[in-house]
Design an enzyme around this catalytic site. Structure first.
Site, PDB file in Angstrom:
ATOM      1  N   GLU A 285       0.731  -1.147  -0.023  1.00 63.68           N
ATOM      2  CA  GLU A 285       0.208   0.033   0.023  1.00 63.68           C
ATOM      3  C   GLU A 285       0.855   1.118   0.048  1.00 63.68           C
ATOM      4  OE1 GLU A 285      -2.625  -0.761   3.407  1.00 63.68           O
ATOM      5  OE2 GLU A 285      -3.995  -1.888   1.896  1.00 63.68           O
ATOM      6  N   ASP A 359      -8.211  -9.151   4.309  1.00 69.15           N
ATOM      7  CA  ASP A 359      -8.209  -7.922   5.176  1.00 69.15           C
ATOM      8  C   ASP A 359      -9.101  -7.976   6.146  1.00 69.15           C
ATOM      9  OD1 ASP A 359      -6.945  -5.714   6.475  1.00 69.15           O
ATOM     10  OD2 ASP A 359      -7.480  -4.210   4.735  1.00 69.15           O
ATOM     11  N   GLU A 387     -12.257  -2.088  12.217  1.00 69.66           N
ATOM     12  CA  GLU A 387     -12.299  -1.400  10.651  1.00 69.66           C
ATOM     13  C   GLU A 387     -13.564  -1.872   9.972  1.00 69.66           C
ATOM     14  OE1 GLU A 387      -8.545  -1.600   8.631  1.00 69.66           O
ATOM     15  OE2 GLU A 387      -9.560  -0.882   6.773  1.00 69.66           O
TER      16      GLU A 387
HETATM   17  O1  GCW Z   1      -6.470  -2.543   4.808  1.00 69.88           O
HETATM   18  C1  GCW Z   1      -5.828  -1.950   5.392  1.00 69.88           C
HETATM   19  C2  GCW Z   1      -6.359  -0.728   6.271  1.00 69.88           C
HETATM   20  C3  GCW Z   1      -5.326   0.410   6.546  1.00 69.88           C
HETATM   21  C4  GCW Z   1      -4.159  -0.430   7.070  1.00 69.88           C
HETATM   22  C5  GCW Z   1      -3.661  -1.732   6.428  1.00 69.88           C
HETATM   23  C6  GCW Z   1      -2.603  -2.609   6.909  1.00 69.88           C
HETATM   24  C7  GCW Z   1      -2.369   0.527   8.385  1.00 69.88           C
HETATM   25  O2  GCW Z   1      -7.369  -0.309   5.625  1.00 69.88           O
HETATM   26  O3  GCW Z   1      -5.431   1.254   6.947  1.00 69.88           O
HETATM   27  O4  GCW Z   1      -2.760   0.271   7.378  1.00 69.88           O
HETATM   28  O5  GCW Z   1      -4.722  -2.550   6.217  1.00 69.88           O
HETATM   29  O6  GCW Z   1      -2.855  -3.530   7.628  1.00 69.88           O
HETATM   30  O7  GCW Z   1      -1.394  -2.272   6.797  1.00 69.88           O
END
Ligand code: GCW
Length: 698
Positions: A285, A359, A387
């Site tokens: 990411e 996730d 989340e």
């Molecule tokens: O999917 C994501 C979350 C992010 C998070 C990421 C991760 C910290 O939306 O906010 O970043 O997972 O776990 O690295």
């Protein structure tokens, strides 16, 4: 307003027992307290046992004169006459384990180390808090996992990524001089459930935390946490050598880069002699990583591991990777990148793998990496913060989810190769073991935003200590310590918690649906979203609804993600007959008219599940209402209001998702499913630009 029942004290209220017979019994059993050893940890254990016992027994300024003296101390510090009688049993403990033993007129709480004694002290107090017998005690308990760690996604500006309980506890601006009393309360709460590590900073990291200005602040926290056995870890930004080191590269094979990390690690240990190590999110990411230099995860992780090894520090290297340049199913990508490197990581590297392959969804099948890396240290990462489960507004008892994952069978070495056995290292004799949980804690007075979500922090700690514990037992124990010991009420409160996990799956993502939430804040439904820059950020990528059916074909006729599981598991998932219905749409694209085991068509079954989720929340509310006179007014009212929001939002999920999918199924809602109140356009139009915990890009 009175703060007596605001939840600040968590499960350690130490209220005086109201059952007078039991109170008398305990008073007749508990006598003088003697503690041996004068380390900082023993001082904490001493304070705890005095506060605990005098509170629970309602004897603040009175002499305890019951039958048994309570003796606390590590083996080496105990009087010889007592120690000798325990030496054999202590052999069976590890460094953090404890023994609580009754003999002659003593109850002895001992261990190899003082931190073990502190853990034993909390266990003894828990027995009193939960009204258990304290006669003939013989409790031998050691943690089954080495690293039991909270991951804070806390930024240096005190916002918390995916945090729903206020701001970060760490007041970086006022540290190191100003030491908020809460820091110690935090450490103590963690120690009470056996958590022994904390990563202070977000995995989307900021290199500044590695500069002297911040290391002084980190040191102040580490000093407060140390007596409680809580080690500090930091997230290490891979590009730190450039950002704060003035180098032109962060290539892990570059000699200057290696030297920079070596020096940096040495510097950190001058501040924090027992620093735990680094947690790294690399090439994920948008975070920098070794691949920016044509290197791989092994190169990156081992470079840092070499710098940490002389100090016994570890690298927790995350496997949460997926790329917009990789056109294969996102669920397959972490495995594809890591499994070929099994056995290549240094001994002090541990790969941190999310519980499922996408996730932190309300339900995912277990991550296939757990069954595929026998020669690599692997730790599991759960997300305690919610989340994808309604933030801190929805009551969801997550230990049910953790338990389900731990019990899943990888078949790595045939039947019985559960994820728990992979994670505790017993299946492959791992060098380091670990469990991480993304924290749900913030500055809210009650720590977690919702009173019941304290149980997720609590239950996480308990399962990290022992992944074989039963989640319902954990719920009961938490309820008794936090709300009441009245049997009928304990059962009702536990019922709410246990039901809550399946409820959220049902009203958000039943039958294996996943990743259909709205963009950015991830709060609320968004199955229609299809315009994000990366395909795998779009919900339509995951549900693939069309006029024929819905679901992601991950069998050999589709992405073949099932091939990443052991053959027994792959076969089970591949076959529509044997694939558990709870994972159906995770693995199969199924026609709307497909007959479920219940005899319903897929469409009807899906709609009924959504309705069931809503009904389950209504039942949780009804049960809660019966408890009005059993719990204090403040918590009763607060939970009541939150449950109303949860009910409203469960209906929102049901209505928005069913209206959306109905465009494809073109079938009517079955009997028993309420008609949506609004149009699909209305649900699509809802916006929440200031929802908490937001990360705008995805
Ligand atoms: O999917 C994501 C979350 C992010 C998070 C990421 C991760 C910290 O939306 O906010 O970043 O997972 O776990 O690295």
């Amino acid at each position: 307003m009175t703060y007596a029942t605001d939840g600040y004290k968590l499960w350690m209220d130490y209220k005086t027992i109201s059952d007078s017979a039991l109170l008398k019994e305990y008073q007749s059993l508990i006598g003088s307290v003697q503690t041996y050893g004068n380390s900082e940890t023993m001082k904490k254990a001493t304070t705890e046992i005095y506060n605990g016992i005098s509170g629970i027994l309602g004897m603040k300024n009175q002499k305890l004169d019951g039958k048994f003296s309570i003796i606390l101390g590590s083996y080496n510090n105990l009087p010889k006459t007592i120690a000798q009688q325990l030496s054999q049993e202590l052999e069976n403990l590890n460094e953090e384990g404890y023994l609580i033993k009754s003999f002659s007129n003593h109850i002895v709480i001992t261990a190899k180390t003082d931190i073990g004694v502190l853990y034993g002290t909390f266990n003894f107090l828990k027995r009193l808090q939960t009204h258990q017998s304290i006669e003939n005690l013989n409790i031998l308990d050691s943690p089954k996992i080495d690293l039991r760690i909270l991951n804070h996604w806390d930024n240096l500006d005190r916002t918390v990524e995916r945090g729903y309980a206020g701001f970060s506890l760490w007041n970086w601006h006022q540290l190191p001089e100003y030491k908020d009393a809460r820091y110690e309360d935090y450490a103590r709460a963690n120690a009470s459930i056996g958590i022994n590590g904390t990563v202070l900073t977000n995995v989307n990291s900021n290199a500044l935390v590695l500069t002297p200005q911040y290391l002084e602040k980190v040191k102040a926290l580490a000093d407060i946490f140390r007596p409680y056995g809580l080690k500090v870890y930091l997230t290490a930004r891979f590009s730190a050598p450039i950002e704060i080191g003035g180098l032109t590269t962060a290539d892990p094979l570059d000699a200057n880069v290696k030297a920079w990390w070596k020096n940096k690690v040495e510097e950190i240990y001058t501040y924090i002699p027992d620093f735990g190590g680094f947690l790294v999110k690399a090439n994920s990411e948008g975070q920098p990583g070794p691949q920016n230099y044509g290197r791989n995860h092994v190169d990156g992780a081992n470079m840092m591991a070499e710098a940490l090894a002389p100090f016994n520090g570890v690298v927790m290297w995350r496997a949460f990777v997926y790329s917009e340049h990789d056109t294969t199913d996102r669920a397959k990508q972490a495995y594809s990148e890591f499994v070929p490197h099994d056995g290549e990581f240094q001994d002090n590297v541990i790969i941190q793998v999310k519980n499922g392959p996408i996730d932190f969804q309300p339900r995912e099948p277990f991550h296939p990496m757990f069954g595929a890396m026998p020669n690599t240290n692997l730790m599991i990462e759960f997300q305690i913060t919610q989340e994808y489960m309604g933030g801190a507004t929805h009551l969801v008892y997550q230990p049910k989810l953790f338990e389900e994952v731990f019990e899943s069978d990888t078949y790595q070495k045939g039947k019985g190769s559960t994820v728990a056995k992979v994670i505790d290292g017993s299946l492959d004799n791992k060098k380091i073991t670990g469990v991480a949980g993304v924290s749900n804690i913030g500055t809210d007075r009650n720590w977690t935003g919702h009173h019941f979500l304290q149980a997720n922090w609590y239950g996480f700690g308990r399962l990290a200590w022992n992944p074989y514990l039963n989640s319902e037992d954990i719920a009961k124990e938490w309820v008794r310590m936090t709300f009441t010991n009245k049997e009928e009420s304990v059962n009702k409160l536990t019922d709410i918690m246990i039901a809550s996990r399946e409820a959220v799956v049902n009203y958000m993502t039943p039958l294996g649906l996943h990743h259909i939430m709205a963009t950015g804040h991830h709060y609320g439904p968004g199955p229609w979203v299809s315009d994000l820059s990366r395909p795998e950020w779009n919900p339509v990528y995951y549900h693939k609804a069309d006029n024929n059916g819905v679901g992601f074909d991950r069998t050999p006729s589709g992405s073949n993600a099932t091939a990443q599981y052991a053959p027994e598991v792959a076969t089970m998932f591949n076959n529509l007959e044997t694939c558990p219905e709870q994972d159906l749409l995770w693995f199969h694209h199924v026609p709307w008219t497909y007959k479920l085991k219940s005899g319903h068509t897929l469409w009807d079954g899906l709609a009924l599940k959504y309705q069931k989720g809503v009904n389950e929340v209504a039942e949780m509310q009804a049960t809660w209402n019966q408890l009005e006179n059993e719990v204090d007014t403040q918590r009763f009212n607060e939970v009541n209001m939150l449950l109303s929001i949860q009910y409203k939002e469960a209906k929102w999920w049901r209505d928005a998702c069913l209206l959306y999918f109905q465009q494809f199924s073109k079938m009517k809602l079955p009997q028993g499913v309420e008609e949506p109140k609004h149009t699909l356009e209305y649900y699509k139009s809802l916006q929440f630009p200031y929802a908490p915990g937001i990360r705008p890009q995805w």
